[in-house]
Design an enzyme around this catalytic site. Structure first.
Site, PDB file in Angstrom:
ATOM      1  N   SER A  92       0.818  -1.216   0.000  1.00 38.67           N
ATOM      2  CA  SER A  92       0.000   0.000   0.000  1.00 38.67           C
ATOM      3  C   SER A  92       0.848   1.260   0.000  1.00 38.67           C
ATOM      4  O   SER A  92       0.418   2.295  -0.515  1.00 38.67           O
ATOM      5  CB  SER A  92      -0.933   0.007   1.222  1.00 38.67           C
ATOM      6  N   THR A 145      -1.629   4.312   3.239  1.00 39.03           N
ATOM      7  CA  THR A 145      -2.273   5.077   2.171  1.00 39.03           C
ATOM      8  C   THR A 145      -2.465   6.542   2.537  1.00 39.03           C
ATOM      9  O   THR A 145      -1.968   7.417   1.811  1.00 39.03           O
ATOM     10  CB  THR A 145      -3.603   4.417   1.767  1.00 39.03           C
ATOM     11  N   GLU A 265     -10.288   6.785   1.792  1.00 38.62           N
ATOM     12  CA  GLU A 265      -9.887   5.389   1.657  1.00 38.62           C
ATOM     13  C   GLU A 265     -10.807   4.454   2.426  1.00 38.62           C
ATOM     14  O   GLU A 265     -11.044   4.642   3.628  1.00 38.62           O
ATOM     15  CB  GLU A 265      -8.455   5.180   2.175  1.00 38.62           C
ATOM     16  N   ASP A 270      -9.098  -4.191   2.602  1.00 41.91           N
ATOM     17  CA  ASP A 270      -7.808  -4.863   2.516  1.00 41.91           C
ATOM     18  C   ASP A 270      -7.542  -5.739   3.735  1.00 41.91           C
ATOM     19  O   ASP A 270      -7.099  -6.887   3.605  1.00 41.91           O
ATOM     20  CB  ASP A 270      -6.716  -3.800   2.384  1.00 41.91           C
ATOM     21  N   HIS A 274      -6.715  -9.742   3.852  1.00 41.22           N
ATOM     22  CA  HIS A 274      -5.508 -10.322   4.444  1.00 41.22           C
ATOM     23  C   HIS A 274      -5.882 -11.472   5.383  1.00 41.22           C
ATOM     24  O   HIS A 274      -5.174 -12.482   5.447  1.00 41.22           O
ATOM     25  CB  HIS A 274      -4.742  -9.268   5.247  1.00 41.22           C
ATOM     26  N   ASP A 312      -5.349   0.379  -4.633  1.00 39.63           N
ATOM     27  CA  ASP A 312      -3.895   0.362  -4.702  1.00 39.63           C
ATOM     28  C   ASP A 312      -3.373  -0.995  -5.155  1.00 39.63           C
ATOM     29  O   ASP A 312      -2.298  -1.091  -5.747  1.00 39.63           O
ATOM     30  CB  ASP A 312      -3.287   0.751  -3.354  1.00 39.63           C
ATOM     31  N   HIS A 407      -0.883  -9.704  -0.861  1.00 38.33           N
ATOM     32  CA  HIS A 407      -1.362  -8.994  -2.044  1.00 38.33           C
ATOM     33  C   HIS A 407      -1.105  -9.823  -3.298  1.00 38.33           C
ATOM     34  O   HIS A 407      -0.312 -10.773  -3.279  1.00 38.33           O
ATOM     35  CB  HIS A 407      -0.642  -7.654  -2.191  1.00 38.33           C
TER      36      HIS A 407
END
Length: 445
Positions: A92, A145, A265, A270, A274, A312, A407
């Protein structure tokens, strides 16, 4: 007119549409005429929206669960290649730096180039022009971010230093999580008090922006809660923060300010990926969708605001369909009542493991043989041991699967609306998107 996108993207969009069952219209429909969506000219305001960890499968998941297109589906103009300089798989920090500065850099870098030299961010350039500026996130506001727009450090882990820099960056408005990085520090400093920041306990208490100090609303010690776990009386939604930020930044347009730049954001999309937590992932996707709908509604009424939405990177390698079975079903994800993180919190308070998991996944009873696995994971003392067990209990009936806890290098979607939207089209590298943000506002890099 709407611009043509690649045949691959058109085919993907058509496939997703064909698999999406009919449903009710969006909660806040926006009339997006062709002239609005791809309007010529330079915008007065720019809103960059980043759905962290949101890949193509996430978009399909969200639309299917919603039973209608996502708020930004009709604004798809292309895709983004997301690599960093040291890896085709970005993190990120490097991904956000590409958008903030218009350059590629190494993973972990916060708005510095590969030599460690600071790069000018679009937020800093906007401030130099006299625009009002703001950052909104559901993570700690010092996370990678948002940090990449208002700080410059060699490593994203330097969050105390990022907080220091944010307080003197000139940014007008900060909304999100991460209070501990400003007020519960190892060095004993209280950055909010030192800076004279206007600190607000909730969105209803936010005054007009101050010309001399930042306005800061930090609604959790660390990250804000996942949407699936959020107490509406305790923390605001992403849509609420975004719309309040728009109104505040627009109201600051006096003789000094000539428009605004705002980054919003959806951070925890995200984090859920994860953890391979599909219900939490979906909940935050739908929360992001509501935020985009609210921002588009505001921008359509304003007429001088460019809205760009992207991600991202993709996280988790999410697949819809697994084990050779041609079925996936969002219903189990929509029925779930807690994230894996929320379940861990309940267990820390002394909850019975089986009862906590059963309630969290909205199951009358756990499948045969899994009670022992749940109790064993909790008894191990490893706070993360329960995750893989619960992942299968919800992912398998939904028909979803994951390839990684990290990612991936998958291209992500690019969406644009308003004056200046024509700058964003086709397959663009992430740094090219960043340079287009500068160009849209006529800013020098």
């Amino acid at each position: 007119m709407y611009r043509l996108v690649s045949l691959v993207l058109l085919a993907a969009a058509a496939t997703a549409a064909a698999q999406t069952p009919p449903g009710p219209p969006a909660e806040r429909p926006v009339t997006l005429r062709e002239a609005d969506a791809a309007g010529p000219g330079q915008p007065r305001n720019l809103v960059l929206m980043i759905a962290d960890g949101f890949g193509p499968a996430s978009a399909t998941m969200g639309a299917a669960a919603k039973g209608a297109p996502l708020a930004f589906d009709s604004l798809l103009v292309g895709s983004v290649e997301t690599s960093a300089t040291d890896s085709r798989v970005t993190d990120s920090a490097a991904g956000a730096t590409a958008y903030a500065c218009g350059i590629k850099t190494y993973n972990g870098a916060i708005s510095v180039d590969t030599t460690g030299a600071p790069c000018r961010t679009v937020l800093e350039a906007a401030e130099a022009r006299g625009l009002a500026t703001g950052l909104v996130a559901t993570s700690r506001i010092t996370h990678a971010t948002p940090a990449s727009f208002a700080a410059h450090v060699a490593s994203r882990g330097e969050e105390d230093e990022i907080a220091d820099q944010m307080m003197v960056s000139g940014v007008d408005l900060l909304l999100g999580g991460g209070a501990r990085t400003f007020t519960a520090r190892d060095d004993g400093r209280d950055l909010l008090a030192e800076s004279g920041a206007v600190v607000v306990p909730d969105l209803s208490a936010v005054p007009a922006l101050s010309a001399s100090a930042p306005t800061v609303g930090l609604f959790a010690a660390s990250h804000l809660a996942y949407e699936i776990d959020r107490d509406e009386t305790d923390q605001p939604s992403l849509a609420e923060m975004a719309t309040r930020a728009l109104d505040l930044l627009a109201a600051s347009e006096d003789g000094q300010a000539q428009g605004f730049f705002l980054m919003v954001e959806g951070s925890r999309i995200d984090h859920a990926a994860h953890g391979n937590d599909p219900a939490a992932h979906l909940g935050d996707i739908l929360a992001y969708d509501r935020a985009v709908a609210a921002v588009l509604d505001w921008a359509a009424r304003d007429g001088n605001t460019l809205v760009v939405s992207t991600a991202d990177h993709e996280t988790g390698g999410l697949t819809l369909g697994r084990d050779g079975v041609y079925v996936w079903d969002p219903a189990p994800l929509l029925a779930a009542a807690a994230s894996f993180e929320g379940m861990r919190d309940q267990l820390a308070e002394g909850g019975d493991p089986v009862s906590v998991v059963r309630r969290g996944l909205a199951l009358d009873e756990l499948p045969a043989g899994t009670e022992e696995a749940v109790r064993g994971a909790v008894a191990s003392g490893d706070p993360y041991a329960l995750g893989p067990v619960v992942r299968e209990l919800i992912s398998e009936p939904a028909g979803v699967a994951w390839t990684t806890g990290g990612h991936t290098a998958v291209d992500v979607g690019l969406y644009a609306f308003g004056p200046g939207a024509a700058l964003f089209h086709g397959r663009m590298a992430n740094d090219a998107v960043g340079r287009a943000l500068f160009e849209a506002l006529g800013l020098d890099r």
